[in-house]
Each structure stands twice: as structure tokens, then as C-alpha cells.
Design a protein around this motif. Structure first.
Motif, PDB file in Angstrom:
ATOM      1  N   LEU A   1       0.831  -1.205   0.000  1.00 26.03           N
ATOM      2  CA  LEU A   1       0.000   0.000   0.000  1.00 26.03           C
ATOM      3  C   LEU A   1       0.866   1.256   0.000  1.00 26.03           C
ATOM      4  O   LEU A   1       0.618   2.187  -0.775  1.00 26.03           O
ATOM      5  N   ALA A   2       1.892   1.278   0.836  1.00 31.40           N
ATOM      6  CA  ALA A   2       2.790   2.438   0.891  1.00 31.40           C
ATOM      7  C   ALA A   2       3.456   2.665  -0.464  1.00 31.40           C
ATOM      8  O   ALA A   2       3.582   3.805  -0.927  1.00 31.40           O
ATOM      9  N   LYS A   3       3.863   1.596  -1.119  1.00 32.04           N
ATOM     10  CA  LYS A   3       4.501   1.732  -2.433  1.00 32.04           C
ATOM     11  C   LYS A   3       3.525   2.220  -3.499  1.00 32.04           C
ATOM     12  O   LYS A   3       3.924   2.899  -4.441  1.00 32.04           O
ATOM     13  N   SER A   4       2.251   1.897  -3.345  1.00 33.37           N
ATOM     14  CA  SER A   4       1.297   2.268  -4.383  1.00 33.37           C
ATOM     15  C   SER A   4       0.622   3.614  -4.160  1.00 33.37           C
ATOM     16  O   SER A   4       0.151   4.224  -5.115  1.00 33.37           O
ATOM     17  N   VAL A   5       0.584   4.095  -2.914  1.00 35.14           N
ATOM     18  CA  VAL A   5      -0.104   5.369  -2.680  1.00 35.14           C
ATOM     19  C   VAL A   5       0.778   6.476  -2.114  1.00 35.14           C
ATOM     20  O   VAL A   5       0.367   7.631  -2.061  1.00 35.14           O
ATOM     21  N   VAL A   6       2.001   6.135  -1.674  1.00 34.53           N
ATOM     22  CA  VAL A   6       2.927   7.163  -1.189  1.00 34.53           C
ATOM     23  C   VAL A   6       4.093   7.288  -2.155  1.00 34.53           C
ATOM     24  O   VAL A   6       4.372   8.364  -2.656  1.00 34.53           O
ATOM     25  N   GLY A   7       4.782   6.189  -2.397  1.00 33.17           N
ATOM     26  CA  GLY A   7       5.792   6.149  -3.447  1.00 33.17           C
ATOM     27  C   GLY A   7       7.104   6.854  -3.182  1.00 33.17           C
ATOM     28  O   GLY A   7       7.863   7.105  -4.118  1.00 33.17           O
ATOM     29  N   ASP A   8       7.406   7.172  -1.917  1.00 32.79           N
ATOM     30  CA  ASP A   8       8.647   7.905  -1.643  1.00 32.79           C
ATOM     31  C   ASP A   8       9.720   7.024  -0.992  1.00 32.79           C
ATOM     32  O   ASP A   8      10.642   7.529  -0.373  1.00 32.79           O
ATOM     33  N   GLY A   9       9.601   5.716  -1.125  1.00 31.16           N
ATOM     34  CA  GLY A   9      10.597   4.811  -0.585  1.00 31.16           C
ATOM     35  C   GLY A   9      10.240   4.205   0.757  1.00 31.16           C
ATOM     36  O   GLY A   9      10.905   3.279   1.206  1.00 31.16           O
ATOM     37  N   ARG A  10       9.212   4.685   1.394  1.00 30.29           N
ATOM     38  CA  ARG A  10       8.847   4.132   2.698  1.00 30.29           C
ATOM     39  C   ARG A  10       8.199   2.767   2.539  1.00 30.29           C
ATOM     40  O   ARG A  10       7.625   2.457   1.514  1.00 30.29           O
TER      41      ARG A  10
ATOM     42  N   GLU B   1       7.497   2.311  -7.755  1.00 30.83           N
ATOM     43  CA  GLU B   1       6.392   1.718  -8.503  1.00 30.83           C
ATOM     44  C   GLU B   1       5.570   0.872  -7.534  1.00 30.83           C
ATOM     45  O   GLU B   1       6.118   0.307  -6.599  1.00 30.83           O
ATOM     46  N   PRO B   2       4.285   0.832  -7.684  1.00 31.84           N
ATOM     47  CA  PRO B   2       3.496   1.312  -8.805  1.00 31.84           C
ATOM     48  C   PRO B   2       3.022   2.758  -8.681  1.00 31.84           C
ATOM     49  O   PRO B   2       2.316   3.258  -9.541  1.00 31.84           O
ATOM     50  N   PHE B   3       3.442   3.466  -7.603  1.00 33.68           N
ATOM     51  CA  PHE B   3       2.974   4.844  -7.427  1.00 33.68           C
ATOM     52  C   PHE B   3       3.298   5.723  -8.626  1.00 33.68           C
ATOM     53  O   PHE B   3       2.443   6.469  -9.096  1.00 33.68           O
ATOM     54  N   ALA B   4       4.517   5.678  -9.112  1.00 32.92           N
ATOM     55  CA  ALA B   4       4.933   6.580 -10.191  1.00 32.92           C
ATOM     56  C   ALA B   4       4.027   6.446 -11.408  1.00 32.92           C
ATOM     57  O   ALA B   4       3.579   7.448 -11.984  1.00 32.92           O
TER      58      ALA B   4
END
Length: 143
Positions: free
Chosen positions: A37-46, A111-114
Motif C-alpha cells: 500500500l505504501a509503495k502504491s499510494v505514497v511512493g517515496d521509498g517508505r 512503482e506502482p505509485f509513479a
């Protein structure tokens, strides 16, 4: 017609409010884990979602802004209502445009945020911002 447009705008902004509140409560929807979820909606490495209180603040902001179309109806001649509408539209449009800048892409590159940001999140913010301006213009035209 304007009331229907206001209702659609309300739904379009209230939905992210509900989702952010769910995240604050610990739900991982639409992903299987907090890290995904963090990777898909925040995307800043957390690898973890922001704290619950931050999710709730965003949810409250969305909820307040979602009600604005109904406040705007019939009150478009009031300067403060116009000003607030321009501010709301400006914030959404600035977020939408920011998502396409090189600085943004350098900071939020997971990714996948970007990809989702380019395809969905930024265009959605632009659409919401333009919709607030369209609602204001439609109300002013009726006068």
C-alpha cells in the motif's frame, strides 16, 4: 443540472476521504499488505504507511472540501465563497500539475505509485480542480 454536478463533485471528493480514513484505521485496501500500500499510494521509498493521525487529517480535509459544492450553490456572488472556491481548485490543480514535474518524479519514484500517479492520481486532481471552477462558472452564469 448544477445540483447534479455538485453531487457528483461531492462523491468524487468524498470517496478519497473515506479511503484515507480506512487507511488511518489500518486497512490496506486496495493492496494485500501495508508495504504494498505504501509503495502504491505514497511512493517515496517508505515501507510503512504514514501514521493514522496523518491519514485522518487528509480524510478530514477531503471531507470538508467535499461539502463545499453545496455551500457554493446559490452563494456564488459572495466574495469569500468565490475566494475559497478558487483556493480549493488551485490546490487540486497544483497537486495535479506537480505530479508531472521532474522534481516530483525524482522524489516519488517507487512503482506502482509513479505510474499510477501519471495515469490516475494527477489527472484526477486536475479534473477535480477544473470541476470546482466549472461549478463556480455555472453558478455565476445562472445569475
Amino acid at each position: 443540472m448544477t445540483v447534479l454536478f455538485a453531487l457528483l463533485l461531492f462523491i468524487g471528493v468524498a470517496a478519497p476521504a473515506v479511503v484515507h480514513a480506512m487507511w488511518g484505521m489500518g486497512y490496506n485496501w486496495p493492496e494485500a499488505s501495508e508495504e504494498a500500500l505504501a509503495k502504491s499510494v505514497v511512493g517515496d521509498g517508505r515501507r510503512r504507511m504514514p501514521p493514522a493521525w496523518q491519514c485522518y487529517i487528509v480524510a478530514c480535509a477531503f471531507a470538508a472540501v467535499s461539502i463545499w459544492p453545496f455551500i457554493l450553490l446559490g452563494r456564488d456572488e459572495e466574495t469569500w465563497v468565490q475566494s475559497v472556491t478558487f483556493i480549493i481548485a488551485g490546490v487540486f490543480m497544483a497537486r495535479g500539475v506537480a505530479g508531472y514535474t521532474p522534481t516530483w518524479r525524482l522524489h516519488f519514484r517507487d512503482e506502482p505509485f509513479a505510474t499510477r500517479n501519471r495515469r490516475y492520481y494527477s489527472p484526477y486532481c486536475l479534473l477535480i480542480g477544473i470541476s470546482y471552477l466549472a461549478l463556480l462558472a455555472g453558478e455565476m452564469e445562472r445569475q
